[in-house]
Scaffold this active site. Structure first.
Site, short mmCIF file in Angstrom:
data_model
loop_
_atom_site.label_atom_id
_atom_site.label_comp_id
_atom_site.label_asym_id
_atom_site.label_seq_id
_atom_site.Cartn_x
_atom_site.Cartn_y
_atom_site.Cartn_z
N SER A 7 1.27 -1.51 0.31
CA SER A 7 1.02 -0.01 0.26
C SER A 7 0.81 0.91 0.29
O SER A 7 2.05 1.39 -0.74
CB SER A 7 -1.09 0.17 1.44
OG SER A 7 -2.10 1.14 0.59
N ASP A 23 -8.62 -5.53 -4.33
CA ASP A 23 -8.15 -4.25 -4.46
C ASP A 23 -9.46 -3.10 -4.88
O ASP A 23 -10.44 -3.48 -6.04
CB ASP A 23 -7.20 -3.29 -5.19
CG ASP A 23 -5.92 -4.04 -3.88
OD1 ASP A 23 -6.42 -2.94 -2.93
OD2 ASP A 23 -4.71 -4.37 -4.58
N HIS A 38 -7.43 -5.77 -0.15
CA HIS A 38 -6.09 -5.17 0.09
C HIS A 38 -5.59 -5.40 1.38
O HIS A 38 -4.24 -5.06 1.36
CB HIS A 38 -6.52 -3.27 0.07
CG HIS A 38 -6.06 -2.52 0.78
ND1 HIS A 38 -4.79 -1.92 -0.76
CD2 HIS A 38 -4.50 -1.48 1.33
CE1 HIS A 38 -4.06 -1.45 -0.38
NE2 HIS A 38 -4.17 -1.01 1.02
#
Length: 300
Positions: free
Chosen positions: A170, A251, A283
């Site tokens: 991320s 995602d 995610h």
């Protein structure tokens, strides 16, 4: 509002609702890190600079004799949450295969949603008044510089490693990608970066300017552009590392678009890059599963 939705990863998981998935992620990574610390030979809270957040956790291979490759893990949390203290969960499968794992700490932005108002005020009060704003702890320029400096420290401390491999998740994937664009001449050291695994990252910060995430980061457009890896791709040198850009099935479309466009930009500049679309994960568990020996990213 559309951008707020696209850049809120907790809205996109089919496993858990948005109010519980982040707490679950914190619990999973913290428990995994505790197990890693109990099972591996470690050096914890190793300072690579003078700042409060400038520390590393090192998990050594089961047999640390001789030389070994190093995986440097850079945590996410939208540049404002998480820390190295819940970033060791990926170590056990790797140290068992002779790889050292280093979890990098850096000074995250204050006033994030994971922080209390009191903690944010204390952080702001501690900012050194003599430093340029761009080098205040928690400024995007400062975070990028800290991660680069952590690698310089590792190279100097362990000059005989068999190469460095970056792994970021991320916001950590963003920071790892910024490392790939570094001009190392100013550091007088060139880390031997052989590979990078960038997981569910953000590579263009422009959209972030228009979301709640920038409430804590306080980025200008200039800062966002300067720190956007997709805008900083350098031509690949002959010995350039291999890059794996990984994205989760669950995602958001924007995260998936960013991963695709960044991998295309790297390929156009001559980098060896692969895009891996991971089915059945979101995610959060896309990176949590690195604690599992059989997980495809662990194997890679």
């Amino acid at each position: 509002q559309a951008l707020e939705d696209q850049y809120s990863p907790s809205r996109w998981s089919p496993r858990l609702d948005r109010d519980t998935i982040i707490d679950a992620h914190l619990a999973v990574t913290a428990a995994g890190t505790e197990r890693a610390r109990d099972s591996a030979q470690t050096l914890l809270h190793v300072p690579y600079g003078d700042g409060d957040g400038e520390k590393l956790d090192i998990y050594f291979p089961t047999d640390p004799s001789g030389t070994f490759p190093v995986l440097v893990y850079i945590h996410g949390g939208y540049w404002q949450c998480l820390s190295k203290d819940n970033s060791g969960f990926a170590a056990p499968p790797l140290v068992s295969q002779g790889v050292a794992v280093v979890a990098v700490g850096y000074d995250t932005a204050p006033k994030g949603r994971c922080c209390s108002a009191e903690a944010a005020a204390a952080c702001v009060a501690q900012r050194p008044p003599t430093l340029p704003f761009a080098l205040w702890p928690g400024h995007m320029d400062a975070m990028v510089l800290q991660v680069r400096r952590s690698l310089v420290f590792l190279v100097k401390r362990y000059p005989r490693t068999r190469g460095i491999y970056l792994c970021g998740h991320s916001a950590g994937a963003h920071l790892a990608a910024m490392v790939l664009s570094t001009d190392w001449t100013e550091f007088q050291v060139v880390p031997d970066i052989k590979g990078a695994v960038l997981v569910s990252g953000v590579y263009d910060l422009e959209p972030i300017l228009h979301t709640y995430v920038n409430d804590a980061l306080n980025m200008s457009r200039e800062v966002a552009h300067r720190n956007s890896p997709v805008r900083r791709v350098t031509p690949a040198v002959p010995a350039a590392c291999e890059v794996l850009v990984a994205v989760a099935q669950h995602d958001s479309p924007e995260f998936r678009r960013q991963s695709q466009e960044y991998s295309q930009a790297l390929r156009a500049a001559g980098w060896s890059v692969s895009l891996l679309d991971l089915a059945g994960v979101d995610h959060f568990d896309v990176i949590e599963k690195l604690s599992e020996d059989s997980y495809i990213l662990t194997q890679v």
